[in-house]
Each structure stands twice: as structure tokens, then as C-alpha cells.
Design a protein around this motif. Structure first.
Motif, PDB file in Angstrom:
ATOM      1  N   VAL A 190     -32.909  16.795  42.261  1.00 23.82           N
ATOM      2  CA  VAL A 190     -33.136  18.198  41.891  1.00 23.82           C
ATOM      3  C   VAL A 190     -31.822  18.979  41.933  1.00 23.82           C
ATOM      4  O   VAL A 190     -31.547  19.804  41.051  1.00 23.82           O
ATOM      5  N   PHE A 191     -30.997  18.700  42.932  1.00 19.58           N
ATOM      6  CA  PHE A 191     -29.698  19.374  43.042  1.00 19.58           C
ATOM      7  C   PHE A 191     -28.821  19.062  41.834  1.00 19.58           C
ATOM      8  O   PHE A 191     -28.164  19.953  41.280  1.00 19.58           O
ATOM      9  N   ALA A 192     -28.826  17.801  41.409  1.00 23.04           N
ATOM     10  CA  ALA A 192     -28.037  17.409  40.236  1.00 23.04           C
ATOM     11  C   ALA A 192     -28.495  18.161  38.995  1.00 23.04           C
ATOM     12  O   ALA A 192     -27.676  18.631  38.196  1.00 23.04           O
ATOM     13  N   CYS A 193     -29.813  18.289  38.836  1.00 20.10           N
ATOM     14  CA  CYS A 193     -30.337  19.016  37.681  1.00 20.10           C
ATOM     15  C   CYS A 193     -29.985  20.498  37.755  1.00 20.10           C
ATOM     16  O   CYS A 193     -29.610  21.102  36.747  1.00 20.10           O
ATOM     17  N   CYS A 194     -30.097  21.087  38.933  1.00 18.04           N
ATOM     18  CA  CYS A 194     -29.742  22.497  39.092  1.00 18.04           C
ATOM     19  C   CYS A 194     -28.277  22.743  38.748  1.00 18.04           C
ATOM     20  O   CYS A 194     -27.934  23.754  38.113  1.00 18.04           O
ATOM     21  N   LEU A 195     -27.417  21.811  39.144  1.00 22.46           N
ATOM     22  CA  LEU A 195     -26.011  21.919  38.763  1.00 22.46           C
ATOM     23  C   LEU A 195     -25.846  21.834  37.248  1.00 22.46           C
ATOM     24  O   LEU A 195     -25.040  22.571  36.660  1.00 22.46           O
ATOM     25  N   GLY A 196     -26.611  20.947  36.613  1.00 18.61           N
ATOM     26  CA  GLY A 196     -26.550  20.840  35.160  1.00 18.61           C
ATOM     27  C   GLY A 196     -26.970  22.126  34.473  1.00 18.61           C
ATOM     28  O   GLY A 196     -26.352  22.562  33.490  1.00 18.61           O
ATOM     29  N   LEU A 197     -28.029  22.754  34.987  1.00 21.55           N
ATOM     30  CA  LEU A 197     -28.478  24.028  34.426  1.00 21.55           C
ATOM     31  C   LEU A 197     -27.454  25.132  34.680  1.00 21.55           C
ATOM     32  O   LEU A 197     -27.241  26.003  33.820  1.00 21.55           O
ATOM     33  N   LEU A 198     -26.821  25.102  35.847  1.00 17.97           N
ATOM     34  CA  LEU A 198     -25.740  26.048  36.131  1.00 17.97           C
ATOM     35  C   LEU A 198     -24.607  25.861  35.132  1.00 17.97           C
ATOM     36  O   LEU A 198     -24.053  26.846  34.613  1.00 17.97           O
ATOM     37  N   ALA A 199     -24.265  24.621  34.854  1.00 17.30           N
ATOM     38  CA  ALA A 199     -23.223  24.338  33.868  1.00 17.30           C
ATOM     39  C   ALA A 199     -23.611  24.897  32.502  1.00 17.30           C
ATOM     40  O   ALA A 199     -22.776  25.465  31.783  1.00 17.30           O
ATOM     41  N   GLY A 200     -24.889  24.752  32.139  1.00 15.61           N
ATOM     42  CA  GLY A 200     -25.351  25.318  30.881  1.00 15.61           C
ATOM     43  C   GLY A 200     -25.173  26.832  30.847  1.00 15.61           C
ATOM     44  O   GLY A 200     -24.743  27.397  29.832  1.00 15.61           O
ATOM     45  N   GLY A 201     -25.500  27.493  31.946  1.00 17.66           N
ATOM     46  CA  GLY A 201     -25.302  28.934  32.013  1.00 17.66           C
ATOM     47  C   GLY A 201     -23.837  29.327  31.883  1.00 17.66           C
ATOM     48  O   GLY A 201     -23.497  30.310  31.211  1.00 17.66           O
ATOM     49  N   LEU A 202     -22.965  28.550  32.519  1.00 22.11           N
ATOM     50  CA  LEU A 202     -21.527  28.826  32.420  1.00 22.11           C
ATOM     51  C   LEU A 202     -21.024  28.630  30.996  1.00 22.11           C
ATOM     52  O   LEU A 202     -20.194  29.408  30.501  1.00 22.11           O
ATOM     53  N   ILE A 203     -21.533  27.604  30.323  1.00 26.54           N
ATOM     54  CA  ILE A 203     -21.133  27.366  28.933  1.00 26.54           C
ATOM     55  C   ILE A 203     -21.576  28.530  28.052  1.00 26.54           C
ATOM     56  O   ILE A 203     -20.800  29.040  27.235  1.00 26.54           O
ATOM     57  N   ALA A 204     -22.829  28.932  28.196  1.00 23.33           N
ATOM     58  CA  ALA A 204     -23.344  30.033  27.388  1.00 23.33           C
ATOM     59  C   ALA A 204     -22.526  31.301  27.588  1.00 23.33           C
ATOM     60  O   ALA A 204     -22.342  32.082  26.651  1.00 23.33           O
TER      61      ALA A 204
END
Length: 207
Positions: free
Chosen positions: A33-47
Motif C-alpha cells: 500500500v505504501f508503494a502505491c501511495c508513493l506512486g500516486l504521490l508521484a502522479g500528483g507531482l507530475i501533474a
């Protein structure tokens, strides 16, 4: 295509870290779950346009994605853990191209949509093959010990990570790279379909 070689290089270190975390009470599902949350955070940073920060978060996310299996092997593997890992992997793989589309829809919209479409088809071919492989009691350890049967192909996790790194470092290349990788993903899906036809078409069963 290069997942096997990459795994051999990093697996010993992941296993040592997984053993250390397991000894301190960390659960494999928590790491997933932590790995996925980091991935979603990365998506937010990209956007938002923070691409280098996003790249660093993506790399940490993928280390954690490899680490959850090591933690599971050091404690207790469960079917739900394998299910959660695969499901959240697909969340990550969809979130990053979508984030680039949000970041610059005019430049990235069509290519990003095509890439996500190719991920969808490739993922479906992968999961459907895994279901039939389980039915036929096929096993493989080419990509390590997994919860389902992992077929190989040109477009695997390592290649996808390389493409995401290129997107972050050279965002102007998103569209051409996305189109090329979409074709590679579709070719991988087609080759997997042909492999399934060769493996499963003679059993007399119907869909």
C-alpha cells in the motif's frame, strides 16, 4: 524482457531488507500500500510539473514494490497479498501516464490515452494467461516466486520503469516515446495471445 536479470541483481539486497523489516513487525501488505501511495504521490507531482521530484518518488515506490514480496517471504505469504500487489501495480501503471496527460493535455492527451489502452490490453492478456496457467497447474520462477504465473515479454516492469524515467527526464519526448511503447505493449499482448493459443487450444474446453 530484462526483469529476470534485474531481479537477480537486486533480489539479495531486497531479501535482506525484507527480513530486517519483518523482524520489526512490518507487514508485506503495508509495504504494498505504501508503494502505491508513493506512486500516486508521484502522479500528483507530475501533474503539478515537479518532474524530478516525481522521478525520485517513482524510484522509491518501485523499490518498495519489490520489497513487499521479500517481507512476505520472511513472514507469511497470503493469496490476498499477491492479489493486492498485482491490483495496486496496475493502479501505479495507469496513474503515471494519466498524470502526464493532466500535466499537458494538448501535447500528451492522445499518446497518453493510447499508452493506457495498450496497458489495459497487455494487462488483460497477462492476467487471463495467469488464470489458465493456474488451471493447468503450470509453474515458473523466471520472475521469482509469484502468486500467479508470470509470462515474459518485451514490455515488463523494468521496461515500463525505464519509459517512466524517460518521461520525467525528457517530458518533451512523452508523445513519441509513449506511441513506441504502446506498440511494444500491444506486440507483447499479441505474442502472449499466440503463446496461449499454442499452450491451451488443445484441451477441448470452451470459453
Amino acid at each position: 524482457m530484462i526483469d529476470g536479470a534485474a531481479r537477480k541483481m537486486i533480489q539479495p539486497g531486497l531479501d535482506r531488507a525484507g527480513l530486517w523489516l519483518a523482524g520489526r513487525g512490518v507487514k508485506a501488505d503495508h509495504v504494498t500500500v505504501f508503494a502505491c501511495c508513493l506512486g500516486l504521490l508521484a502522479g500528483g507531482l507530475i501533474a503539478a510539473g515537479y518532474l524530478i521530484a516525481a522521478l525520485l518518488v517513482i524510484l522509491i515506490s518501485r523499490v518498495c514494490d519489490g520489497l513487499d514480496g521479500s517481507v512476505a517471504r520472511a513472514t507469511r505469504k497470503t493469496d490476498f497479498g499477491g492479489y493486492l500487489d498485482i491490483t495496486l501495480d496496475f493502479v501505479f501503471y495507469g496513474a503515471i501516464p494519466l498524470a502526464f496527460v493532466i500535466h499537458d493535455p494538448a501535447a500528451n492527451g492522445l499518446a497518453g490515452a493510447a499508452l493506457i489502452f495498450s496497458f489495459y490490453i497487455n494487462g488483460a492478456s497477462f492476467l487471463a494467461y495467469g488464470i489458465l496457467a493456474e488451471k493447468h497447474r503450470l509453474t515458473t520462477t523466471q520472475r521469482g516466486v509469484k502468486s500467479i504465473y508470470f509470462t515474459t515479454g518485451l514490455a515488463e516492469a523494468s521496461e515500463t520503469l525505464i519509459v517512466f524515467v524517460i518521461f520525467c527526464l525528457w517530458p518533451a519526448w512523452f508523445s513519441p516515446v509513449a506511441w513506441v511503447f504502446a506498440v511494444i505493449c500491444l506486440y507483447t499482448a499479441l505474442s502472449r495471445i499466440m503463446q496461449a493459443r499454442a499452450e491451451f487450444s488443445g484441451d477441448g474446453s470452451e470459453a
